[in-house]
Design an enzyme around this catalytic site. Structure first.
Site, PDB file in Angstrom:
ATOM      1  N   SER A  69       0.428   9.587   2.524  1.00 39.08           N
ATOM      2  CA  SER A  69       0.913  11.017   2.561  1.00 39.08           C
ATOM      3  C   SER A  69       1.921  11.588   3.733  1.00 39.08           C
ATOM      4  CB  SER A  69      -0.401  12.561   2.362  1.00 39.08           C
ATOM      5  OG  SER A  69      -1.557  11.470   1.121  1.00 39.08           O
TER       6      SER A  69
ATOM      7  N   GLY B 246      -1.631   8.570  -1.187  1.00 39.66           N
ATOM      8  CA  GLY B 246      -1.132   8.565  -1.663  1.00 39.66           C
ATOM      9  C   GLY B 246      -2.413  10.058  -3.064  1.00 39.66           C
TER      10      GLY B 246
ATOM     11  N   GLY C 116       5.155   6.824   0.871  1.00 37.22           N
ATOM     12  CA  GLY C 116       5.328   6.500  -0.543  1.00 37.22           C
ATOM     13  C   GLY C 116       5.761   8.014  -1.203  1.00 37.22           C
ATOM     14  N   GLY C 117       5.172   8.839  -1.583  1.00 40.38           N
ATOM     15  CA  GLY C 117       5.431   9.496  -2.697  1.00 40.38           C
ATOM     16  C   GLY C 117       6.860  10.407  -2.302  1.00 40.38           C
TER      17      GLY C 117
ATOM     18  N   GLU D 269      -2.723   2.429   7.462  1.00 43.87           N
ATOM     19  CA  GLU D 269      -2.491   3.296   6.012  1.00 43.87           C
ATOM     20  C   GLU D 269      -4.298   3.537   5.985  1.00 43.87           C
ATOM     21  OE1 GLU D 269       1.192   2.746   4.281  1.00 43.87           O
ATOM     22  OE2 GLU D 269       0.653   1.607   3.408  1.00 43.87           O
TER      23      GLU D 269
ATOM     24  N   HIS E 117      -0.117  -4.672   1.358  1.00 47.34           N
ATOM     25  CA  HIS E 117      -0.412  -2.991   1.303  1.00 47.34           C
ATOM     26  C   HIS E 117      -1.413  -2.671   0.437  1.00 47.34           C
ATOM     27  CE1 HIS E 117       0.491   0.924  -1.249  1.00 47.34           C
ATOM     28  NE2 HIS E 117       0.682   1.029   0.119  1.00 47.34           N
TER      29      HIS E 117
ATOM     30  N   ASN F 218       8.310   2.825   1.169  1.00 39.41           N
ATOM     31  CA  ASN F 218       7.861   2.467  -0.252  1.00 39.41           C
ATOM     32  C   ASN F 218       7.911   3.172  -1.867  1.00 39.41           C
ATOM     33  OD1 ASN F 218       6.341   0.275  -1.536  1.00 39.41           O
ATOM     34  ND2 ASN F 218       3.913   0.376  -0.803  1.00 39.41           N
ATOM     35  N   TRP F 219       8.879   2.210  -2.180  1.00 46.60           N
ATOM     36  CA  TRP F 219       8.460   2.861  -3.475  1.00 46.60           C
ATOM     37  C   TRP F 219       7.705   2.421  -4.197  1.00 46.60           C
ATOM     38  CZ3 TRP F 219      14.640   2.693  -4.333  1.00 46.60           C
ATOM     39  CH2 TRP F 219      15.721   3.570  -3.348  1.00 46.60           C
ATOM     40  N   LYS F 220       7.201   1.732  -4.076  1.00 50.27           N
ATOM     41  CA  LYS F 220       6.107   1.425  -5.330  1.00 50.27           C
ATOM     42  C   LYS F 220       7.125   0.441  -6.264  1.00 50.27           C
ATOM     43  CE  LYS F 220       2.597   3.815  -2.829  1.00 50.27           C
ATOM     44  NZ  LYS F 220       1.369   4.376  -2.344  1.00 50.27           N
TER      45      LYS F 220
ATOM     46  N   GLU G 115      -3.044  -1.148  -1.780  1.00 55.14           N
ATOM     47  CA  GLU G 115      -2.686  -1.470  -3.786  1.00 55.14           C
ATOM     48  C   GLU G 115      -2.551  -3.405  -3.812  1.00 55.14           C
ATOM     49  OE1 GLU G 115       0.289   0.831  -3.903  1.00 55.14           O
ATOM     50  OE2 GLU G 115      -0.870   2.608  -3.602  1.00 55.14           O
TER      51      GLU G 115
END
Ligand code: PEP
Length: 289
Positions: A246, A206, A267-268, A200, A128, A41-43, A130
């Site tokens: 993470s 993150g 993500g990251g 999640e 998600h 997930n590149w956000k 966010e």
């Protein structure tokens, strides 16, 4: 490959070869294997199309016939087209991070399912954390998104999970149960073939804090039993449940060794080709944990 007991009812056979499940759970009359599925997930990253293309190409280059999972990249809208081109025929899928519930019209800044499909995307995220916390999406909004994706033959990764406060109050089970029930309202057992769940824990996204693998396994098992209540054991046994929060090259192998952890939403680490390449090429456990 995660093997589960499976009855003669092969749900996946009712799904079109053009649907996202062309890649999904393999079935036979006696066994079903949940093919692991790891997604990035590149956000709102990377900063430019050129960087997205370079990242997509590097990741696609690390995906081979020995990669033990399906792989998808969820990219920002302006980069979808270029990322589809960048991964080419590697087998890596590209999806959208969300799709709006209406087909077209006066919805400034929104993006429809037909738009993402027209650039070669057959997957999207929904729910998600966010989107839930920063943009106020409710369980009802997310349910509409899920139904809209599935009704248009687009696969959906539905993200669920508890906040830190809910975790501290011991509400993990009830929160995941409520989100599954509300977000999947009206989804048919047949449509579940195009659904992947991403558990999640919000406090792990993150933050560098990973939920211990054994704890994540317990939550995944709970989610699977909720799905069994909703859809029956046969369907529940075929639904892939990813862990997200993470995930790193250092934690992926232990997570993936757990019987109910069928992949990861990353993500990251998905923004660093070297790390994500190691994650998708995780070491399969010799013996199921
Ligand atoms: C995510 O955004 O879904 C996620 C899991 O992020 P990270 O891996 O950075 O925690």
């Amino acid at each position: 490959m995660k093997f589960v007991a499976f009855s003669a009812l092969a749900l996946a056979t009712s799904v079109s070869a053009f649907s996202p499940t062309a890649f999904a759970p393999r079935t036979s009359t006696s066994l079903s294997a949940r093919k692991p599925f790891i997604a990035g997930n590149w956000k709102m990253n990377p900063g430019t199309k050129d960087e997205a293309v370079a990242l997509g190409k590097e990741i696609a280059g690390a995906f081979s016939s020995s990669t033990p999972c399906e792989v998808a990249l969820f990219a920002p809208y302006p980069f979808l087209d270029a990322t589809v081109d960048a991964v080419g025929s590697s087998g890596v899928k590209v999806g959208a991070e969300m799709a709006f519930t209406e087909g077209k019209g006066a919805y400034t800044a929104e993006v429809s399912v037909s738009m993402i499909k027209s650039v070669g995307c057959n997957w999207a995220l929904a729910g998600h954390s966010e989107r839930r916390t920063l943009f106020g999406e409710s369980d009802e909004d997310i349910n509409k998104q899920v139904l809209n994706l599935l009704n248009n033959d687009v696969g959906c990764i539905l993200c669920i999970g508890e906040t830190q406060a809910e975790y501290e109050q011991g509400l993990v089970g009830p929160i995941c149960t409520t989100q599954l029930k509300k977000n999947l309202l009206g989804v048919t057992p047949e449509q579940m073939a195009n659904v992947v769940i991403a558990y999640e824990p919000v406090w792990a996204i993150g933050t560098g804090l990973t939920c211990p693998a054994s704890e994540a396994q317990d939550v995944h098992a709970t989610c699977r039993s909720v799905l069994a209540d909703m859809y029956g054991q046969t369907v529940s046994d075929t639904v892939r449940i990813q862990y997200g929060g993470s995930v790193t090259p250092e934690t992926v192998d232990e997570l993936m060794a757990k019987p109910d952890i069928d992949g990861a939403l990353v993500g990251g680490a998905s923004l660093v080709a070297e790390k994500f390449s190691r994650i998708i090429n995780f070491e399969e456990a010799k013996v199921s944990a």
